[in-house]
Scaffold this motif. Structure first.
Motif, PDB file in Angstrom:
ATOM      1  N   GLU A 120      47.805  80.230 -46.690  1.00 30.15           N
ATOM      2  CA  GLU A 120      48.960  79.752 -47.446  1.00 30.15           C
ATOM      3  C   GLU A 120      49.689  78.673 -46.673  1.00 30.15           C
ATOM      4  O   GLU A 120      49.544  78.541 -45.454  1.00 30.15           O
ATOM      5  N   THR A 121      50.510  77.912 -47.417  1.00 26.84           N
ATOM      6  CA  THR A 121      51.409  76.960 -46.754  1.00 26.84           C
ATOM      7  C   THR A 121      52.807  77.542 -46.579  1.00 26.84           C
ATOM      8  O   THR A 121      53.479  77.250 -45.600  1.00 26.84           O
ATOM      9  N   ASP A 122      53.283  78.319 -47.555  1.00 30.11           N
ATOM     10  CA  ASP A 122      54.697  78.701 -47.661  1.00 30.11           C
ATOM     11  C   ASP A 122      55.558  77.448 -47.768  1.00 30.11           C
ATOM     12  O   ASP A 122      56.708  77.438 -47.360  1.00 30.11           O
ATOM     13  N   GLY A 123      54.950  76.359 -48.304  1.00 28.15           N
ATOM     14  CA  GLY A 123      55.690  75.123 -48.479  1.00 28.15           C
ATOM     15  C   GLY A 123      56.938  75.331 -49.328  1.00 28.15           C
ATOM     16  O   GLY A 123      56.939  76.146 -50.240  1.00 28.15           O
ATOM     17  N   PRO A 124      57.997  74.619 -48.989  1.00 32.06           N
ATOM     18  CA  PRO A 124      58.096  73.481 -48.081  1.00 32.06           C
ATOM     19  C   PRO A 124      58.313  73.845 -46.615  1.00 32.06           C
ATOM     20  O   PRO A 124      58.587  72.976 -45.784  1.00 32.06           O
ATOM     21  N   PHE A 125      58.189  75.131 -46.286  1.00 36.80           N
ATOM     22  CA  PHE A 125      58.471  75.592 -44.926  1.00 36.80           C
ATOM     23  C   PHE A 125      57.207  75.612 -44.069  1.00 36.80           C
ATOM     24  O   PHE A 125      56.090  75.579 -44.565  1.00 36.80           O
ATOM     25  N   LEU A 126      57.398  75.727 -42.755  1.00 35.94           N
ATOM     26  CA  LEU A 126      56.343  76.076 -41.801  1.00 35.94           C
ATOM     27  C   LEU A 126      55.143  75.124 -41.805  1.00 35.94           C
ATOM     28  O   LEU A 126      53.991  75.552 -41.811  1.00 35.94           O
ATOM     29  N   ALA A 127      55.406  73.840 -41.802  1.00 32.98           N
ATOM     30  CA  ALA A 127      54.307  72.873 -41.752  1.00 32.98           C
ATOM     31  C   ALA A 127      53.506  73.059 -40.467  1.00 32.98           C
ATOM     32  O   ALA A 127      54.062  73.298 -39.385  1.00 32.98           O
ATOM     33  N   PRO A 128      52.189  72.959 -40.559  1.00 35.25           N
ATOM     34  CA  PRO A 128      51.339  73.150 -39.374  1.00 35.25           C
ATOM     35  C   PRO A 128      51.395  71.957 -38.437  1.00 35.25           C
ATOM     36  O   PRO A 128      51.800  70.854 -38.826  1.00 35.25           O
ATOM     37  N   VAL A 129      50.993  72.182 -37.199  1.00 36.33           N
ATOM     38  CA  VAL A 129      50.766  71.080 -36.255  1.00 36.33           C
ATOM     39  C   VAL A 129      49.658  70.213 -36.852  1.00 36.33           C
ATOM     40  O   VAL A 129      48.676  70.748 -37.377  1.00 36.33           O
ATOM     41  N   PRO A 130      49.772  68.895 -36.879  1.00 34.84           N
ATOM     42  CA  PRO A 130      50.690  68.051 -36.129  1.00 34.84           C
ATOM     43  C   PRO A 130      51.947  67.644 -36.887  1.00 34.84           C
ATOM     44  O   PRO A 130      52.602  66.671 -36.495  1.00 34.84           O
ATOM     45  N   TYR A 131      52.321  68.354 -37.952  1.00 35.43           N
ATOM     46  CA  TYR A 131      53.493  67.995 -38.751  1.00 35.43           C
ATOM     47  C   TYR A 131      54.571  69.061 -38.707  1.00 35.43           C
ATOM     48  O   TYR A 131      55.397  69.150 -39.610  1.00 35.43           O
ATOM     49  N   ARG A 132      54.553  69.848 -37.638  1.00 31.30           N
ATOM     50  CA  ARG A 132      55.555  70.893 -37.473  1.00 31.30           C
ATOM     51  C   ARG A 132      56.954  70.289 -37.568  1.00 31.30           C
ATOM     52  O   ARG A 132      57.257  69.268 -36.959  1.00 31.30           O
TER      53      ARG A 132
END
Length: 269
Positions: A215-227
């Motif tokens: 999951e993304t849980d977007g708009p939260f918790l963007a993965p590296v490299p966009y943390r």
């Protein structure tokens, strides 16, 4: 000003499913169509947009009805537990009849921010676990700093014939084993890409592949490299790549397994 889409890694010729995103949130208001288009171009074929209160549940259904490969859930987040009145739950019961609704949640407990008192959170969670079972929908569980209590509530209401998923998993392997015993899936978010997320990385290595979703849980918790930036469904690929690296398996294997798992759990066509 419209947000510029972030570049995404090269995806293989397979598809992915983002099992948890909040497309109704204001973070996507300016460019939602572009976000959805980029997701599909990045081989994110299916997105499940999650209800967190009555209004967002209704909006999630609207979005799902407007897009072929978007589905919805309904529910009251623990932050909004005070709103989980009988009247509200009756309305959610009606909304859940929509054919694009594939799950109930996110519901659960959150002791980190504690926007609602613990006893009210537990009451709301119990009522919604019962409703989810009556509706024969898989439950989407939110658990933050409440592992012991959420496990107690789930065991009280087990079994769950329609299944369930521990969204944005944040426990250790011992907790994961207890969740798996309940027949639940474990959902890995972009946090797994963070350098200090060693406990979650170990869980991502050990969870049986047939019980893993992403999951993304977007708009939260963007993965590296966009943390720290806005998370979007297209960035799910970074999470999948990290899991493939941790398990030392091809990315295509992660894509295929997690997509099949999502289809089985949420009864996707």
């Amino acid at each position: 000003m419209k947000k510029k889409p972030l570049p995404v890694p090269q995806s293989p010729s397979v598809v992915f499913t983002d099992t948890h995103c909040h497309l109704d949130m204001s973070d996507y208001a300016d460019d939602l169509d572009a976000v959805i288009r980029l997701a599909h171009e990045s081989h994110i074929s299916t997105i499940i947009t999650i209800g967190i209160d009555l209004q967002s549940s209704a909006r999630a259904i609207e979005l799902a009805q407007a897009h072929d490969r978007i589905y919805a859930t309904v529910g009251i987040h623990p932050h909004e537990a005070k709103t989980a009145t009988k009247e509200t739950l009756d309305k959610l019961n009606v909304l859940a009849a929509n054919p694009k609704v594939v799950g109930y949640g996110e519901i659960g407990l959150d002791y980190a921010k504690a926007y609602a008192p613990v006893d009210i959170q537990k009451t709301a969670c119990r009522a919604q676990l019962q409703l989810a079972k009556a509706l024969n929908l898989p439950v989407v569980i939110h658990d933050r700093d409440a592992h012991e209590d959420i496990l107690t509530l789930l065991k009280e209401h087990a079994p769950f014939p329609a299944g369930g998923v521990m969204h944005c998993f944040s426990g250790d392997w011992q907790f994961a084993e207890e969740i798996l015993k309940l027949g639940f899936y474990v959902s890995i978010p972009g946090i797994v890409t963070f350098k200090n997320a060693t406990t979650l990385q170990q869980v991502a290595r050990q969870v049986p592949l047939e019980r893993l979703v992403i999951e993304t849980d977007g708009p939260f918790l963007a993965p590296v490299p966009y943390r720290g930036k806005r998370n979007t469904p297209s960035l799910l690929l970074y999470t999948a790549e990290k899991i493939a690296e941790l398990r030392d398996i091809p990315l295509t294997e992660v894509a295929t397994a997690t997509t099949v798992n999502a289809k089985n759990l949420f009864k996707l066509p």
